[in-house]
Design an enzyme around this catalytic site. Structure first.
Site, PDB file in Angstrom:
ATOM      1  CG  MET A 124       1.131  -7.638   1.177  1.00 13.76           C
ATOM      2  SD  MET A 124       1.334  -9.240   0.453  1.00 13.76           S
ATOM      3  CE  MET A 124       2.575  -9.095  -0.555  1.00 13.76           C
ATOM      4  CG  HIS A 167       9.712   0.013  -0.695  1.00  4.68           C
ATOM      5  ND1 HIS A 167       8.977   0.778  -1.445  1.00  4.68           N
ATOM      6  CD2 HIS A 167       9.358  -1.404  -0.730  1.00  4.68           C
ATOM      7  CE1 HIS A 167       8.180   0.018  -2.195  1.00  4.68           C
ATOM      8  NE2 HIS A 167       8.235  -1.290  -1.650  1.00  4.68           N
ATOM      9  N   GLY A 186       8.482   3.586  -2.016  1.00  2.00           N
ATOM     10  CA  GLY A 186       7.282   3.477  -2.855  1.00  2.00           C
ATOM     11  C   GLY A 186       6.047   3.487  -2.150  1.00  2.00           C
ATOM     12  CG  HIS A 187       4.874   0.535   0.735  1.00  2.23           C
ATOM     13  ND1 HIS A 187       6.065  -0.295   1.112  1.00  2.23           N
ATOM     14  CD2 HIS A 187       4.117  -0.303   0.251  1.00  2.23           C
ATOM     15  CE1 HIS A 187       5.970  -1.443   0.642  1.00  2.23           C
ATOM     16  NE2 HIS A 187       4.704  -1.621   0.273  1.00  2.23           N
ATOM     17  CD  GLN A 198      -1.531  -5.530  -6.235  1.00  6.80           C
ATOM     18  OE1 GLN A 198      -1.211  -6.523  -6.099  1.00  6.80           O
ATOM     19  NE2 GLN A 198      -1.097  -4.264  -5.898  1.00  6.80           N
ATOM     20  CB  SER A 244      10.497  -4.418  -5.086  1.00  7.63           C
ATOM     21  OG  SER A 244      10.115  -5.910  -4.789  1.00  7.63           O
ATOM     22  CB  SER A 245       8.833  -5.743   0.237  1.00  9.31           C
ATOM     23  OG  SER A 245       8.195  -4.392   0.582  1.00  9.31           O
TER      24      SER A 245
HETATM   25  O1  PAF Z   1       0.692  -4.691  -3.583  1.00  9.64           O
HETATM   26  C1  PAF Z   1       0.659  -5.455  -2.555  1.00  9.64           C
HETATM   27  O2  PAF Z   1       1.150  -5.076  -1.523  1.00  9.64           O
HETATM   28  C2  PAF Z   1      -0.369  -6.260  -2.342  1.00  9.64           C
HETATM   29  O3  PAF Z   1      -0.758  -7.002  -3.431  1.00  9.64           O
HETATM   30  C3  PAF Z   1      -1.779  -5.691  -1.691  1.00  9.64           C
HETATM   31  C4  PAF Z   1      -2.497  -4.764  -2.613  1.00  9.64           C
HETATM   32  C5  PAF Z   1      -1.592  -5.158  -0.420  1.00  9.64           C
HETATM   33  C6  PAF Z   1      -2.796  -6.933  -1.483  1.00  9.64           C
HETATM   34  O4  PAF Z   1      -2.552  -7.877  -0.363  1.00  9.64           O
END
Ligand code: PAF
Length: 275
Positions: A21, A25, A27-28, A144, A176-177
């Site tokens: 989304m 950061h 993590g991504h 998730q 986390s964002s």
């Molecule tokens: O983890 C996230 O950033 C969101 O839940 C995702 C998987 C991109 C779905 O919108």
């Protein structure tokens, strides 16, 4: 995106998707690194998905910085950035939702009842647009990842789900964002959550096999920080997210915590493997 992904697949190359989304950061970036390691082509999607936010939640004020994200993605040599508009994902008249029944109801699902329905719906749309071979998710959102694995198995998506370890700040706060919402005092208080999880891990590694005792100890530690409002703590099997009645050797568990620090809701977890 469809025609790009069809061309890539036809040339026999493996596509890795990192759904995000935005407001990227470390993590991504760890997910992107993993995708680049395992795949020929990496696609990062950026879409702040309204259907996974309740009306009372932070969709409008969710942090966004597309210019900074694009700069980072360029530095990381990401092959494609997929930034669909709201109208492209949910055009007027949109009616279809994906819901994973049991696993979506517990823990996060109890506190955010429509959340996982929004996540599985958008992830399934993104899978259909990008058609990846592998998709990368962070262990930070362990439930998730478990919900998505269940969806992929139930709906027979030919996609491998890769879950990458949590990336933490030097002091242990899970990246986390949403950490930008924390004031300096709240940020210090937030560390109590990780402290409680680490204590729980120590107890389990010291062969405390009763999950309720471990959970009780975590609640005491978190309870000492009066400004933290605990939503839940739990110990679950990593596969299927079932609550553990007894901790058994040879199994893998997540120690989970979710709480509000001021107005910011934080989740964290730790994986424990008992040999
Ligand atoms: O983890 C996230 O950033 C969101 O839940 C995702 C998987 C991109 C779905 O919108």
């Amino acid at each position: 995106m469809h025609s790009v992904s069809r061309q890539i697949s036809c040339s026999g190359k493996k596509i890795g998707l990192v759904p995000t989304m935005g407001y990227l950061h470390e993590g991504h970036l760890s997910l992107i690194k993993k995708s680049k390691e395992l795949c020929d082509i990496t696609v990062v999607s950026i879409f702040v998905n309204p259907t996974q936010f309740a009306p009372t939640e932070d969709f409008e004020k969710y942090p966004r910085d597309i210019e900074h994200d694009n700069k980072l993605l360029k530095e990381y040599n990401v092959d494609y950035v997929f930034i669909p508009s709201l109208e492209e994902i949910y055009p007027s008249g949109y009616q279809s939702y994906v819901y994973v029944n049991e696993i979506s109801k517990k823990f996060e699902g109890e506190f955010r009842p429509a959340h996982f329905k929004g996540v599985t719906t958008v992830v399934s749309i993104l899978f259909n647009c990008v058609n990846p071979d592998l998709a990368f998710f962070g262990q930070k959102d362990a439930q998730q990842a478990a919900v998505i694995k269940q969806m992929v198995s139930d709906l027979k998506y030919d996609i491998e789900i890769v879950v990458c370890p949590i990336v933490r700040e030097r002091d242990g706060l899970a990246m986390s964002s949403r950490n930008v919402y924390l004031s300096p005092e709240e940020r210090t208080k937030a560390l109590t959550l990780h402290k409680a999880i680490l204590y729980a891990r120590k107890l389990i590694e010291g062969k405390e096999m009763d999950p309720q005792k471990v959970i009780g100890n975590m609640k005491v530690i978190i309870g000492e920080e009066k400004s933290i409002k605990l939503d839940y703590v739990g110990i679950v099997n990593t596969y299927g997210f079932r609550e553990a009645d007894l901790i058994e050797e040879g199994n893998e568990y997540y120690i989970l915590v979710a709480a509000r620090v001021g107005n910011t809701r934080l989740i964290d977890n730790e994986l424990v493997r008992l040999q």
